[in-house]
Design a protein around this motif. Sequence first.
Motif, mmCIF file in Angstrom:
data_model
loop_
_atom_site.group_PDB
_atom_site.id
_atom_site.type_symbol
_atom_site.label_atom_id
_atom_site.label_comp_id
_atom_site.label_asym_id
_atom_site.label_seq_id
_atom_site.Cartn_x
_atom_site.Cartn_y
_atom_site.Cartn_z
ATOM 1 N N SER A 6 0.823 -1.206 0.000
ATOM 2 C CA SER A 6 0.000 0.000 0.000
ATOM 3 C C SER A 6 0.861 1.262 0.000
ATOM 4 C CB SER A 6 -1.032 -0.031 1.126
ATOM 5 O OG SER A 6 -0.487 0.472 2.288
ATOM 6 N N GLN B 40 4.145 1.385 -1.339
ATOM 7 C CA GLN B 40 5.116 1.406 -2.444
ATOM 8 C C GLN B 40 4.541 0.970 -3.786
ATOM 9 O OE1 GLN B 40 8.534 2.222 -2.395
ATOM 10 N NE2 GLN B 40 8.113 3.086 -0.386
ATOM 11 N N GLY B 41 3.306 0.460 -3.787
ATOM 12 C CA GLY B 41 2.720 -0.040 -5.017
ATOM 13 C C GLY B 41 3.024 -1.516 -5.209
ATOM 14 N N PHE B 42 2.362 -2.098 -6.181
ATOM 15 C CA PHE B 42 2.481 -3.551 -6.392
ATOM 16 C C PHE B 42 2.062 -3.879 -7.825
ATOM 17 C CE2 PHE B 42 -1.656 -2.345 -4.838
ATOM 18 C CZ PHE B 42 -2.522 -3.003 -5.683
ATOM 19 N N LEU B 43 2.490 -5.054 -8.276
ATOM 20 C CA LEU B 43 2.154 -5.529 -9.619
ATOM 21 C C LEU B 43 1.181 -6.697 -9.517
ATOM 22 C CD1 LEU B 43 5.796 -5.541 -11.066
ATOM 23 C CD2 LEU B 43 4.063 -3.728 -11.253
ATOM 24 N N VAL C 163 4.355 -0.890 -15.387
ATOM 25 C CA VAL C 163 5.475 0.007 -15.085
ATOM 26 C C VAL C 163 6.000 -0.338 -13.701
ATOM 27 C CG1 VAL C 163 3.914 1.846 -14.245
ATOM 28 C CG2 VAL C 163 6.223 2.429 -14.967
ATOM 29 N N CYS C 164 7.308 -0.281 -13.555
ATOM 30 C CA CYS C 164 7.903 -0.555 -12.251
ATOM 31 C C CYS C 164 9.219 0.211 -12.145
ATOM 32 C CB CYS C 164 8.156 -2.059 -12.093
ATOM 33 S SG CYS C 164 8.656 -2.516 -10.430
ATOM 34 N N TYR D 123 15.464 3.294 -6.624
ATOM 35 C CA TYR D 123 15.423 4.419 -7.570
ATOM 36 C C TYR D 123 14.104 5.187 -7.502
ATOM 37 C CZ TYR D 123 19.597 2.221 -9.431
ATOM 38 O OH TYR D 123 20.849 1.691 -9.556
ATOM 39 N N GLY E 83 11.132 7.801 -6.440
ATOM 40 C CA GLY E 83 11.128 9.194 -5.994
ATOM 41 C C GLY E 83 12.273 10.023 -6.562
ATOM 42 N N GLU F 248 -4.398 0.470 -16.899
ATOM 43 C CA GLU F 248 -5.318 0.443 -15.769
ATOM 44 C C GLU F 248 -4.538 0.228 -14.485
ATOM 45 O OE1 GLU F 248 -8.420 -2.454 -16.300
ATOM 46 O OE2 GLU F 248 -7.052 -4.121 -15.979
ATOM 47 N N ILE F 249 -5.067 0.834 -13.434
ATOM 48 C CA ILE F 249 -4.362 0.866 -12.146
ATOM 49 C C ILE F 249 -5.361 0.505 -11.053
ATOM 50 C CG2 ILE F 249 -3.042 2.332 -10.568
ATOM 51 C CD1 ILE F 249 -2.559 4.233 -12.987
ATOM 52 N N ASN G 45 -3.691 1.072 -5.370
ATOM 53 C CA ASN G 45 -2.295 1.431 -5.662
ATOM 54 C C ASN G 45 -2.212 2.961 -5.775
ATOM 55 O OD1 ASN G 45 0.372 1.596 -6.383
ATOM 56 N ND2 ASN G 45 0.258 -0.045 -7.904
ATOM 57 N N THR G 46 -2.348 3.619 -4.639
ATOM 58 C CA THR G 46 -2.458 5.082 -4.638
ATOM 59 C C THR G 46 -1.163 5.754 -5.110
ATOM 60 O OG1 THR G 46 -1.982 4.967 -2.275
ATOM 61 C CG2 THR G 46 -4.285 5.235 -2.912
ATOM 62 N N SER H 201 0.911 4.645 -7.454
ATOM 63 C CA SER H 201 0.939 4.597 -8.912
ATOM 64 C C SER H 201 -0.090 5.564 -9.504
ATOM 65 C CB SER H 201 0.657 3.165 -9.380
ATOM 66 O OG SER H 201 0.678 3.099 -10.773
HETATM 67 C C1 LIG Z 1 4.410 3.052 -8.845
HETATM 68 C C2 LIG Z 1 5.841 3.375 -9.185
HETATM 69 C C3 LIG Z 1 6.139 2.951 -10.642
HETATM 70 C C4 LIG Z 1 6.017 4.910 -9.118
HETATM 71 O O1 LIG Z 1 7.373 5.258 -9.295
HETATM 72 P P1 LIG Z 1 8.054 6.185 -8.164
HETATM 73 O O2 LIG Z 1 9.421 6.513 -8.560
HETATM 74 O O3 LIG Z 1 7.860 5.502 -6.859
HETATM 75 O O4 LIG Z 1 7.081 7.472 -8.272
HETATM 76 P P2 LIG Z 1 7.333 8.940 -7.748
HETATM 77 O O5 LIG Z 1 8.035 8.883 -6.409
HETATM 78 O O6 LIG Z 1 7.943 9.723 -8.835
HETATM 79 O O7 LIG Z 1 5.857 9.456 -7.565
HETATM 80 C C5 LIG Z 1 5.011 8.933 -6.586
HETATM 81 C C6 LIG Z 1 3.978 9.984 -6.198
HETATM 82 O O8 LIG Z 1 3.076 9.392 -5.261
HETATM 83 C C7 LIG Z 1 3.213 10.034 -3.999
HETATM 84 N N1 LIG Z 1 3.141 8.943 -3.030
HETATM 85 C C8 LIG Z 1 4.121 8.245 -2.441
HETATM 86 N N2 LIG Z 1 3.603 7.269 -1.674
HETATM 87 C C9 LIG Z 1 2.256 7.364 -1.792
HETATM 88 C C10 LIG Z 1 1.177 6.628 -1.251
HETATM 89 N N3 LIG Z 1 1.359 5.602 -0.430
HETATM 90 N N4 LIG Z 1 -0.089 7.016 -1.606
HETATM 91 C C11 LIG Z 1 -0.282 8.048 -2.448
HETATM 92 N N5 LIG Z 1 0.704 8.780 -3.002
HETATM 93 C C12 LIG Z 1 1.958 8.422 -2.680
HETATM 94 C C13 LIG Z 1 4.533 10.763 -4.025
HETATM 95 O O9 LIG Z 1 4.526 11.868 -3.131
HETATM 96 C C14 LIG Z 1 4.574 11.184 -5.489
HETATM 97 O O10 LIG Z 1 3.663 12.234 -5.748
HETATM 98 P P3 LIG Z 1 4.110 13.786 -5.859
HETATM 99 O O11 LIG Z 1 4.993 13.891 -7.056
HETATM 100 O O12 LIG Z 1 2.839 14.533 -6.029
HETATM 101 O O13 LIG Z 1 4.823 14.112 -4.564
HETATM 102 C C15 LIG Z 1 6.837 2.688 -8.204
HETATM 103 O O14 LIG Z 1 6.572 3.123 -6.894
HETATM 104 C C16 LIG Z 1 6.757 1.173 -8.274
HETATM 105 O O15 LIG Z 1 7.380 0.570 -9.152
HETATM 106 N N6 LIG Z 1 5.990 0.526 -7.369
HETATM 107 C C17 LIG Z 1 5.873 -0.952 -7.388
HETATM 108 C C18 LIG Z 1 5.194 -1.464 -8.673
HETATM 109 C C19 LIG Z 1 3.937 -0.681 -9.047
HETATM 110 O O16 LIG Z 1 3.106 -0.343 -8.229
HETATM 111 N N7 LIG Z 1 3.803 -0.412 -10.366
HETATM 112 C C20 LIG Z 1 2.636 0.269 -10.905
HETATM 113 C C21 LIG Z 1 1.554 -0.702 -11.219
HETATM 114 S S1 LIG Z 1 0.112 0.127 -11.872
#
Ligand SMILES: CC(C)(COP(=O)(O)OP(=O)(O)OC[C@H]1O[C@@H](n2cnc3c(N)ncnc32)[C@H](O)[C@@H]1OP(=O)(O)O)[C@@H](O)C(=O)NCCC(=O)NCCS
Length: 187
Positions: free
Chosen positions: A37, A39-42, A115-116, A121, A123, A148-149, A153-154, A156
């Motif tokens: 929740s 960091q996101g997930f696939l 996307v991942c 890396y 942020g 689609e997301i 996955n807030t 993402s």
């Molecule tokens: C999703 C993902 C690709 C994003 O890449 P990232 O480098 O982490 O993204 P960024 O840090 O550039 O941006 C994240 C944004 O969400 C915000 N954020 C961080 N954690 C958050 C959370 N738990 N809930 C909501 N927003 C969040 C950040 O503040 C940033 O927004 P901002 O630019 O307005 O400040 C990466 O986190 C990831 O690979 N996660 C695991 C796999 C995944 O979820 N892939 C996407 C599947 S749809």
Amino acid sequence: MASNIHFKQVDSSAHIDQILALQALNHSSVLAADLASQQGFLTVRHDPALLSRMNAAYPSVIAQCGDELAGYCLVMPPSFAVDIPVLAPMFALLETLSWQEEPLSSLRWFVMGQVCVAEAYRGQGVFDGMYAQLRAVCRADFDLVVTEIALRNTRSLRAHERVGFQTMHRYFDPLNGEDWAVVGMAL
Ligand SMILES: CC(C)(COP(=O)(O)OP(=O)(O)OC[C@H]1O[C@@H](n2cnc3c(N)ncnc32)[C@H](O)[C@@H]1OP(=O)(O)O)[C@@H](O)C(=O)NCCC(=O)NCCS
């Protein structure tokens, strides 16, 4: 962003292996709920042969730091709808949607298949850099990218909104118990 990150298209089988390894690390099945929740997930795992074919048809975008894979952003043309049964309902739905009042059927679109960004890396602008590269390489051939997301996955959702994606549709999928947002961005 770290100056030693560079963006390119997949051009070797080693890149495919790196994508699959990063995918495995970030699949929802191996992540604790609180990490997923934050960091996101696939949700999809790609078959290696299929991923190779997708990249032969249209090379995906990757971010590299030296030999390390910092991230990937997959290009999935609609012709691959038949190859991933779990995504068939999404492709069927997309055929019924419109983008700014134009039916998708009259536009050249592709699905950003996944996307991942590797945890070390995140942020740091890698996400934005990959989409800038995706736009640069795909805009000659396509009008629109859709994906689609999962609504939970807030992270993402926020990152996609920041680079310019807009919500086209929301729905609940009883097969996986997830609410989904279908989002699109003009190239
Ligand atoms: C999703 C993902 C690709 C994003 O890449 P990232 O480098 O982490 O993204 P960024 O840090 O550039 O941006 C994240 C944004 O969400 C915000 N954020 C961080 N954690 C958050 C959370 N738990 N809930 C909501 N927003 C969040 C950040 O503040 C940033 O927004 P901002 O630019 O307005 O400040 C990466 O986190 C990831 O690979 N996660 C695991 C796999 C995944 O979820 N892939 C996407 C599947 S749809």
